[in-house]
Design an enzyme around this catalytic site. Structure first.
Site, PDB file in Angstrom:
ATOM      1  N   GLU A 373     -39.970  -2.114  11.353  1.00  0.00           N
ATOM      2  CA  GLU A 373     -39.580  -2.073  12.762  1.00  0.00           C
ATOM      3  C   GLU A 373     -39.541  -3.464  13.389  1.00  0.00           C
ATOM      4  O   GLU A 373     -38.649  -3.771  14.185  1.00  0.00           O
ATOM      5  CB  GLU A 373     -40.517  -1.148  13.542  1.00  0.00           C
ATOM      6  N   HIS A 461     -29.089   5.232   7.714  1.00  0.00           N
ATOM      7  CA  HIS A 461     -30.297   5.421   6.911  1.00  0.00           C
ATOM      8  C   HIS A 461     -29.975   5.883   5.493  1.00  0.00           C
ATOM      9  O   HIS A 461     -30.868   5.951   4.650  1.00  0.00           O
ATOM     10  CB  HIS A 461     -31.228   6.451   7.567  1.00  0.00           C
TER      11      HIS A 461
END
Length: 546
Positions: A373, A461
């Protein structure tokens, strides 16, 4: 960090091919954009001179005007938006294409000049805009465009009008909508409830039509939260997985508490308690005895400790000071929402859900998740990769790659799986994704198997697995689809991908451009005839990216 984000989007796709370029194919090479019929990556000995670096770029583009097809003088079509000297001493510049003063969305050019020689240009410019009659005055107002975007969010995403926060200012752009560039408003709609979102809309400035939209979750605006004055100390606590950690804290004699505030790194690392609400950042975490062993403390201990590890990795390995390169403070909020199965970077801070205890444990318990992240933050401040289609898949892959490298750097049971420490705690050996074997979790490991639909922002993803596999092969070596790759190790792989991300990629870069960027980065670092360059080519060949 959803395993599969089921979000619809319409994409910008670029097909590219590699060609020799100029008088000497040995010296110059090009990656060709098949959609726009212009170069998107050119490298070699392009132009030498004693001019200022930006003047070399303008002069070269004017010299090659029939190839780049900008129309008119390059200095009138491009605006210099960034200039820096990298660790190799190269001058790196970023230019944004303009049409009559209006930015062309995603059209960014990166140029490298070394010792008076222009050595590379990367990025996709939109050709022949001077031959088009494009509107430069909008028929609808900014307020109307924003209302259209907010209503669409309510209708299609949240099923109710979201409590929108202040986002990036709405601006007029020339949007390359397929083969027909047009004047559009770029509108940012950010909100935390009923579900977090950070939507980018392209609204036709002529009639208000939604031209494109996608959720760029790694950006949103947090609330306040002030640091405390006090003395730096060291506390101790237990993380999500039960392991003990020593953490840097701050003691305030005024309040009589120890705070999760690390003053030893950059502008500080701050960890907040969201108290299971959805208001950010929450309260700066406080404790009476500097011992954080309560079960409620565990998520905060890991978020605080791992943020420091990520800071150290980027500083010690890549010479980067925090995510912005200028020692920005790192802020994290844990206990966000109730049973929230996600973690995200929101443009200013990290946000971690607690998970539901079955699908996920608290997200801060995974060091690769924290590294993943925070790498989104690095990407935001460098290439700015659009979170859609191939550029979005590169964005995700970069976060997987550096999240994994952070895990190896910390030497905390490192592996090539993503999220294995916090995903499905009741199922041994499970993970979100695998870099060594993407197909293990249903992700493609070759370009021929890529996802071409619109869900998950065009498979960000999913298709990241292709790049993840290339990075793994570059590091570890192996044979994949009959292609043999000589591994060069994790450290060199990381340096090549970092240099490609920071100094070559642009917002709309695709897989072929990433390949060219990694080849050039390897040549910069290790020489154009090195094994490292050959291994980069082998790794991308093995996953079908040319």
């Amino acid at each position: 960090m959803n395993k599969r984000a089921m979000l619809g989007a319409i994409g910008l796709a670029f097909g590219l091919m590699a060609w020799p370029f100029g008088a000497s194919a040995k010296e110059k090479s090009m990656v060709w954009n098949e959609q726009w019929k212009t170069p998107s990556f050119v490298s070699g000995s392009l132009l030498k001179g004693e001019d200022a670096p930006e003047e070399l770029v303008y002069r070269y583009l004017d010299q090659e005007k029939n190839t780049f097809q900008l129309g008119g003088q390059a200095r009138e079509r491009l605006s210099l938006i960034g200039k820096q000297t990298d660790e190799l001493g190269h001058t790196v510049m970023r230019f944004e294409q303009r049409y009559r003063g209006i930015p062309v969305y995603g059209a960014v050019l990166v140029a490298h000049v070394n010792d008076g020689e222009l050595s590379s240009l990367s990025g996709t410019l939109i050709p022949n805009l001077d031959k088009r009659t494009l509107k430069t005055e909008a028929a609808i107002s900014i307020q109307q465009a924003e209302m259209i975007a907010k209503q669409d969010v309510a209708d299609a995403v949240t099923k109710e009008r979201p409590a929108a926060e202040e986002g990036k200012p709405t601006r007029l752009v020339i949007y390359p909508d397929g083969e027909t560039p047009r004047l559009a408003y770029e509108v940012n709609v950010r909100f935390l409830t009923p579900v977090p979102g950070n939507w980018i809309y392209m609204i036709d400035a002529a009639d208000g039509k939604v031209l494109n939209k996608w959720n760029q979750m790694d950006e949103a605006k947090p609330g306040g939260g002030q640091p405390v004055a006090g003395t730096s100390t060291v506390g101790v606590g237990r993380g999500v997985l039960g392991d003990q950690k020593y953490i840097n804290t701050t003691y305030s004699s005024y309040y009589g508490y120890y705070y999760l505030q690390d003053n030893t790194r950059g502008s500080g690392i701050f960890t907040y308690d969201g108290r299971n609400r959805t208001v950010l950042p929450g309260s700066l975490w406080a404790d009476g005895d500097n011992q954080f062993f309560a079960s409620y403390d565990a998520a905060a201990v890991d978020a605080h400790y791992y943020a420091g590890v990520v800071y150290d990795y980027y500083k010690n390995v890549h010479g980067r000071l925090s995510y912005d390169g200028s020692n920005a403070a790192i802020r994290s909020t844990v206990h966000y929402g109730r049973g929230y199965n996600n973690a995200f970077w929101n443009g200013s801070q990290m946000v971690y859900g607690d998970g539901d205890g079955q699908t996920f444990l608290p997200f801060s318990g995974g060091i690769d998740v924290v590294g993943h992240e925070l790498t989104h933050a690095v990407t935001d401040y460098t290439a700015g990769l659009v979170y859609q289609n191939e550029s979005g898949a590169i964005n995700e892959a970069m976060s997987d790659i550096f999240g994994t490298l952070v895990e190896f750097y910390a030497n905390r049971n490192p592996d090539w799986e993503i999220g294995e420490d916090i995903y499905t705690p009741g199922i041994a050996g499970d993970a979100l994704r695998s870099m060594s074997d993407p197909a293990k979790y249903g992700d493609p490991d070759h370009y021929s198997k890529r996802y071409t639909g619109t869900q998950d922002n065009g498979g960000v993803h999913t298709n990241s697995g292709i790049i993840n596999k290339a990075a793994y092969l570059l590091s570890q070596g192996g044979v994949h689809y009959g292609v043999s790759v000589t591994g060069i190790g994790r450290d060199k792989m990381g340096k090549i991908f970092y240099r490609a991300l920071v100094y070559y990629l642009t917002p709309t870069s695709n897989f072929s451009q990433l390949r060219a960027a990694c080849v050039q980065a390897a040549a910069d670092l290790y020489g154009s005839t090195s094994q490292e360059v050959n291994s980069v080519k082998q790794a991308f060949n093995a996953v079908g990216v040319y």
